[in-house]
Design a protein around this motif. Sequence first.
Motif, PDB file in Angstrom:
ATOM      1  N   VAL A   1       0.779  -1.139  -0.064  1.00 22.10           N
ATOM      2  CA  VAL A   1       0.046   0.013  -0.114  1.00 22.10           C
ATOM      3  C   VAL A   1       0.937   1.219   0.041  1.00 22.10           C
ATOM      4  N   GLN A   2       0.262   2.303  -0.518  1.00 24.99           N
ATOM      5  CA  GLN A   2       0.938   3.526  -0.435  1.00 24.99           C
ATOM      6  C   GLN A   2       0.071   4.716  -0.275  1.00 24.99           C
ATOM      7  N   PRO A   3       0.453   5.557   0.594  1.00 23.32           N
ATOM      8  CA  PRO A   3       1.288   5.438   1.723  1.00 23.32           C
ATOM      9  C   PRO A   3       1.066   4.438   2.801  1.00 23.32           C
ATOM     10  N   GLY A   4       1.973   4.280   3.716  1.00 25.33           N
ATOM     11  CA  GLY A   4       1.859   3.251   4.689  1.00 25.33           C
ATOM     12  C   GLY A   4       2.700   1.826   4.337  1.00 25.33           C
ATOM     13  N   GLY A   5       3.689   1.934   3.479  1.00 27.28           N
ATOM     14  CA  GLY A   5       4.226   0.819   2.954  1.00 27.28           C
ATOM     15  C   GLY A   5       4.933   0.151   4.160  1.00 27.28           C
ATOM     16  N   PRO A   6       6.214   0.866   4.626  1.00 25.16           N
ATOM     17  CA  PRO A   6       6.972   0.292   5.515  1.00 25.16           C
ATOM     18  C   PRO A   6       6.003   0.028   7.100  1.00 25.16           C
TER      19      PRO A   6
ATOM     20  N   SER B   1       1.626   9.165   6.142  1.00 30.66           N
ATOM     21  CA  SER B   1       1.930   7.659   6.374  1.00 30.66           C
ATOM     22  C   SER B   1       1.329   7.171   7.579  1.00 30.66           C
TER      23      SER B   1
ATOM     24  N   SER C   1       3.722  11.372   0.464  1.00 33.61           N
ATOM     25  CA  SER C   1       3.063  11.079   1.887  1.00 33.61           C
ATOM     26  C   SER C   1       3.701  12.123   2.891  1.00 33.61           C
TER      27      SER C   1
ATOM     28  N   ASN D   1       6.747   9.197   7.556  1.00 33.51           N
ATOM     29  CA  ASN D   1       6.220  10.314   6.934  1.00 33.51           C
ATOM     30  C   ASN D   1       4.833  10.633   7.592  1.00 33.51           C
TER      31      ASN D   1
ATOM     32  N   PRO E   1       5.458   7.345  -5.603  1.00 36.88           N
ATOM     33  CA  PRO E   1       5.539   8.452  -4.763  1.00 36.88           C
ATOM     34  C   PRO E   1       5.912   8.083  -3.298  1.00 36.88           C
ATOM     35  N   ARG E   2       6.622   8.913  -2.747  1.00 37.44           N
ATOM     36  CA  ARG E   2       7.134   8.906  -1.413  1.00 37.44           C
ATOM     37  C   ARG E   2       6.335   9.761  -0.345  1.00 37.44           C
TER      38      ARG E   2
ATOM     39  N   PRO F   1       5.201   3.935   9.588  1.00 39.43           N
ATOM     40  CA  PRO F   1       6.059   4.763   8.882  1.00 39.43           C
ATOM     41  C   PRO F   1       6.057   6.162   9.215  1.00 39.43           C
TER      42      PRO F   1
HETATM   43  O1  MOO Z   1       4.544   4.251   1.747  1.00 42.40           O
HETATM   44 MO1  MOO Z   1       5.381   5.470   2.351  1.00 42.40          MO
HETATM   45  O2  MOO Z   1       4.470   5.285   3.724  1.00 42.40           O
HETATM   46  O3  MOO Z   1       4.721   6.473   1.127  1.00 42.40           O
HETATM   47  O4  MOO Z   1       5.117   7.430   2.520  1.00 42.40           O
END
Ligand code: MOO
Length: 443
Positions: free
Chosen positions: A293-298, A318, A383, A315, A442-443, A313
């Motif tokens: 998922v983006q945002p929220g990946g890590p 996020s 994010s 950001n 995107p980050r 994460p």
């Molecule tokens: O997935 Mo990150 O959590 O884009 O910013």
Amino acid sequence: MSRSIEAHQGELRALLARAAPDDATETVPLARAAGRVLARDLVAPLDLPPHTNAQMDGFAVRVSDLAAVPPDGGIDLPVTAIRAAGAAPAVHTAGAATAVMTGAVIPEGADAVVPVERVSPPRFDTPLVTVPGSVARDVAEGAFVRAAGSDVARGAVALPAGTLLGAAALGACAALGLTDTSPLPVRQPPRVVVVSGGDEIRPAGETLPPGAVHDANGPLLAAWLRAAGVDSVTRLGVDDDPDAFLARLGDVVARVRPHLVITSGGISAGAFEVVRLALGRAGREMWFGHVAVQPGGPQGCGTLLGVPVVCLPGNPVSTWVSCELFVRPALAAVWGCCEPPRWFTARLQEPVQPLPDRTQLRRGVLDHSDCPPRVSLAGGASSHLLTAAARADALVRIAPGAQQLPAGTPLAVLPVAGGPRAGAPVTAGGPAPTNDDESGEPR
Ligand code: MOO
Ligand SMILES: Nc1nc2c(c(=O)[nH]1)N[C@H]1C(S)=C(S)[C@@H](COP(=O)(O)OP(=O)(O)OC[C@H]3O[C@@H](n4cnc5c(N)ncnc54)[C@H](O)[C@@H]3O)O[C@H]1N2
């Protein structure tokens, strides 16, 4: 390989379930119980309604008296009494009509109410009413009569343990005779410790040295948790030193005895990821990885000193999106302290390009003037765009795909607290979107 959103949601549910708050309850006066969760069944001390009463302004009758209605006419009934709501119980005269106002006790002997507008004349200042044949033949016993105890009977459970004490529940308590000072047993809300920081993070109020940023996530998480029914939030600011992190968090855990620790930042691929380094060493059953998922990946999760730890994460968007996507479903399902996520469908106002390999949660603004509502995107996908997120009142779920989604596409949206309220000046949408919206990374 990334974890699916659903798999991570399941992990967090299981993690919190293992450390559900003890059944501790506390007692609060009814006047301060709004938003709390009832800890024990509330048994009705009286019938609700307390007496059998009229549901409509009209005429109480005995249904058997209406049986004499001729095939081609109505039936005349003399009006022998008029009863207001609050008047003491009375006896009904057979073959007559008793005028009753909504809420009036049904006079003994009557078994139905005919609303005033269905008789002739449709008034109360009359010695006689005619019930038309079509109406008389339709009146069944109990019509427009609210039986004593039909809401709840004395001795029955009026509100079961686990009920969220909203306006209707508190109104029901008052209807049952509880006063503003009556004690109500409510669940003790969970205690949560929030950890935010990193070498570059400074509390708001401090002058920023070059390269530093203010701590947005500590206040963001505290506000989000309070709105999610967590009264007790303890904030801890940390730097990038894993030993100091563990020492300080250990102290706070011993002092606060939290049901949950939530961290933000310090978990992805950098060289100074304090949360991953510290908890990787001292935590138990820790998992750090990526969710698709983006945002929220890590993401990360596990336990420290027996307390569940959820690592979000850093950001800010996020962190916030992770609260809605991962923390809310677990809090709602396990502790019941907040609303579960309530997704619904809205139509995209503009075309959008999905990511090829991950679900994306864009921020959006809902327009409820249509059914289904429409949603337009608030700001870009990146994010760090926190003020754009603050202008949103929904998250927009965009499944992975190769094709651009045209305007009008129905998508799942999740309402979130924030965005424009009626009466706010309408602005043209804030800063220009960044160019990373459709980049795919995107980050
Ligand atoms: O997935 Mo990150 O959590 O884009 O910013
Ligand atoms: N090589 C890779 N780099 C990154 C990846 C990746 O997969 N590979 N993932 C990116 C994504 S996506 C996110 S999200 C972030 C998550 O990183 P961390 O959780 O380790 O967070 P930090 O590195 O500590 O911070 C990220 C970002 O957020 C700012 N931040 C952190 N805490 C706060 C706070 N309390 N208030 C305000 N801002 C905060 C921080 O200064 C950074 O700018 O990693 C990407 N990198």
